[in-house]
Design a protein around this motif. Sequence first.
Motif: not given
Length: 956
Positions: A585-602
């Motif tokens: 939480y302290e060290n990661d860089y936060y930004g827009l996630a790559d859509m190829n890396d997104v797994i959507a559970f619906m």
Amino acid sequence: MSTQDEDGTAAVNLSLPLAYQQTLLNDLIDEDALVILARGLGLPRIVTNLVHAYDVSGPNLVLIIGADERDIQWLGEGLSELAHLNPQSQTRTGLTVVNTELMTIERREQLYSTGGVFAVTSRILVVDMLTDIIPREKITGIVVLHAERVNAMSLESFILQLYREKNKDGFIKAFSDSPESFITGFAPLENMLKHLFIRKPALWPRFQVQVAESLEGDSQHKKRRDVVEIDVSLSPYMKDIQNAVLECIENCLRELKRSNASLLDFDDNDWAVENALHSNFDVRIRRQLDPVYHRLSYKSRSIVADLTTLRRILNCLLSYDCVSFQKMLDTVIASSLPLPGSTKQNASPWLFLDASNVLFTAARQRVYAGTSLPSDTVVGEQGDKINGITEVLEEQPKWSQLADILDEINQSMNSNWQAAPGQHDPSPTLVMCSDEQTCVQLRDYLSDRDPNRKPGDDNGKGAKRMLQCKLKDYIAWKHDFANVRRGLFFNTNNGSNKATSTAAKTDDEPEQPLFRGRAPPNKRRRVRGGSSSAAVQSRTITTSGIVIDLDEEDNSVAAKLLEEKLNQEGTPEVEQLETSFQNDYENDYYGLADMNDVIAFMPYDGDNDDFVLEELRPRFIIMYEPDAAFVRRIEVYRACNPERNLKVYFMYYGGSVEEQRYLSIVRKEKDAFSKLIRERGNMAMVLTSDLDKLATPEEMYVRKFNTRIAGGARLEVSIRPPRVIIDLREFRSKLPQILHCQGIVLVPITLTVGDYVLSPQICVERKSIPDLISSFKDGRLYTQCEIMAQYYKIMILLIEFDAEKSFSLEPFSDASIASASGSTGNDLQSKLVLLALAFPRLKIVWSSGPFQTAQIFLELKRNQEEPNPETAASIGTDVGGEGEATMYNQAALDMLRSIPGVTAVNYQNLVYDVENFQQLCQMSESEIAKSVGRESAGKIWRFLNCDLRKQQGVIQ
């Protein structure tokens, strides 16, 4: 695609890319029809484009009925999108929702006059049509959604009947994607067309030629290669559990048919075990048993409830993890046993089957194995063995397969990106599940699985940490659950037992559960068979009706594990996880996630899945659980987006009820369409009679009672039909439509007193049986009768039964009014007797159903004056009415009737002749006799002038 309005002056571009959708829409614009479409073929898009075409073609008034909140949501969003696609079409106001009574009548009338598209709830629309708030002759047309819900007594059918009485030219278009609902009964399709006032059915199954060509296209073989079927085998324990549950269901059905063979004619097709896999199986069984439900034994009723429980166990086996499944079984055992203090001595019959023993044993062995040992047993280094309990924690077989698929998709994306960088649109991977709980389960599994796991590695340790956390929660829950059960047990005992147990425990002694280490004195152990599995699964039921824990072994295991594992110092994996999370939480860089890396559970969500596919636009879809409708939605999505290289992974448990359920749904839908096609081919042509076009409700009433009108010629109606004032809340029932069909004019208003006003002197309070029971519980019925007695001379309590159930109060003994206090089944009858004693003028009328109620109303209205709506609406309000409420109050009347000599017959004479109690006390015996007679007057005068102090010798 483009279409023209009726004048041919405006062209509108519609978003229907497939040929069969365009053909269907063009046919609907030309002619009214009942559209029965296979699930997943794009029904929302077709309805949206149809409504949009009428919305932009002129000042039309289009009504949408039968729509729920989800339908309104996708319809409103679809109309907004089409409005942006056609900015020059001068779109009107769009969709207006009228779904609340808070919208005033003046506001609704203003909206209707301006025109547009309105989604109106059926109850409000019926009232607006009967009161002429909406001009029926100016309605352009009505769109009916979920046509399978329409029947002869539904509000939607009533709306269409009112609409056709004054509007013969407007359109009616109905839609449904449930063909199975149209094949039950005699000529179901023809009857449905009559209810909808439509002549033509339009059937569009998946195997229709135009639909098949639109979805398969030219690259049929190529597209089929893009679907990967993954047959996952059940574990041995899961196979045992599945077979055991199916055996229990089969035994329950067999016992139910054997016990009630003389009551019903059982159809083997409807009562087959295969049908038990579907969600509507319980509803179908109860619907068949409703007419004779009051004649079923307690055991048969228990079996009917057990079928729901067993079907739920069967579904949870494939979706729950092993720990959650074991927890669910514990709650099932507790709920299937008689409650503490209950007079029912028998538990659910299926608990005594050998198959149930296999079920509970296999479910426990999926979680842990072994027996409880002394508390000084050393915990293993890896935490696998605690007190002799070996943690098994069996994973779901699909989990590892899902992880392998995701790894394969990740490798495929990386290879495609390296081969042709920048040429592939980023898109997420879509995983479709049956419900939200499964989505959360898979998310937790993928988050906690071993990061060093290699594709194809089936070592069973991918979800060990997640299952260990669930096991800890289960142990804590099991310990608390045992204490709750034990507390219920002791609360049902008498006070002497409680006092004895309290006295035996000293203040310094820690509180321990009683009977620890030994069986209760009234406990009888029941062990099935002599196998080792029977020794593990020990179930106990007492003969005295008192519930004891069935799984004593689990209680000891839970207590020891809770003490030594949860309270032990150090939980390294949890602390390590928290520390790792804080560092990330302290060290990661936060930004827009790559859509190829997104797994959507619906989760599967019906028609909303079409919009999910359009918004996410995935290239990889994993169907974690099979769904026939979503398969077609994927086909439509692929046909609408041929440029996307879509790949679908279809997962299912081979040889399981999941596979059988999917194949059964597909087969039932195909058979339903086949039957509908045959019925449409044999259906007679419906012709509209000129007499029906010319007849008004008044003329139909005259023809009903006067057969000397020759030829049906139009004439001046000299007889006015009867009129009934009805409360707005009563339109939830079937009675208003039946009254309208009987030729009675309905006047809907908001009534403060009563539900129906038949004449200036007759008021009716209608109660169904469930409403009657609830009214007795909260005392609402007494208040209603008290108010009716103040305003109306004739007050009627109408008790209306369900026409499809028994015409008797005996079946409702289970729903006794004060069951918590131990009331018997005669409680409802005793309450009615007390009500009749409290209100002697109350007339109680019994009706076997709404049809008989309509006949009763006609008999009651004979030779009676017609009620005045304004007077009926003002009664009970602050304005006041012309009834007795302006002169009397119920408290004074009750006091008067309690005086000796005042009877239910003569008290009304005193009410009219005497102004108040002071005047009555000052009257002589002869003056009182003028109102009630000499004998009664003597009793009243002696009571009012009696000196109790002299009789008791108080005066010295």
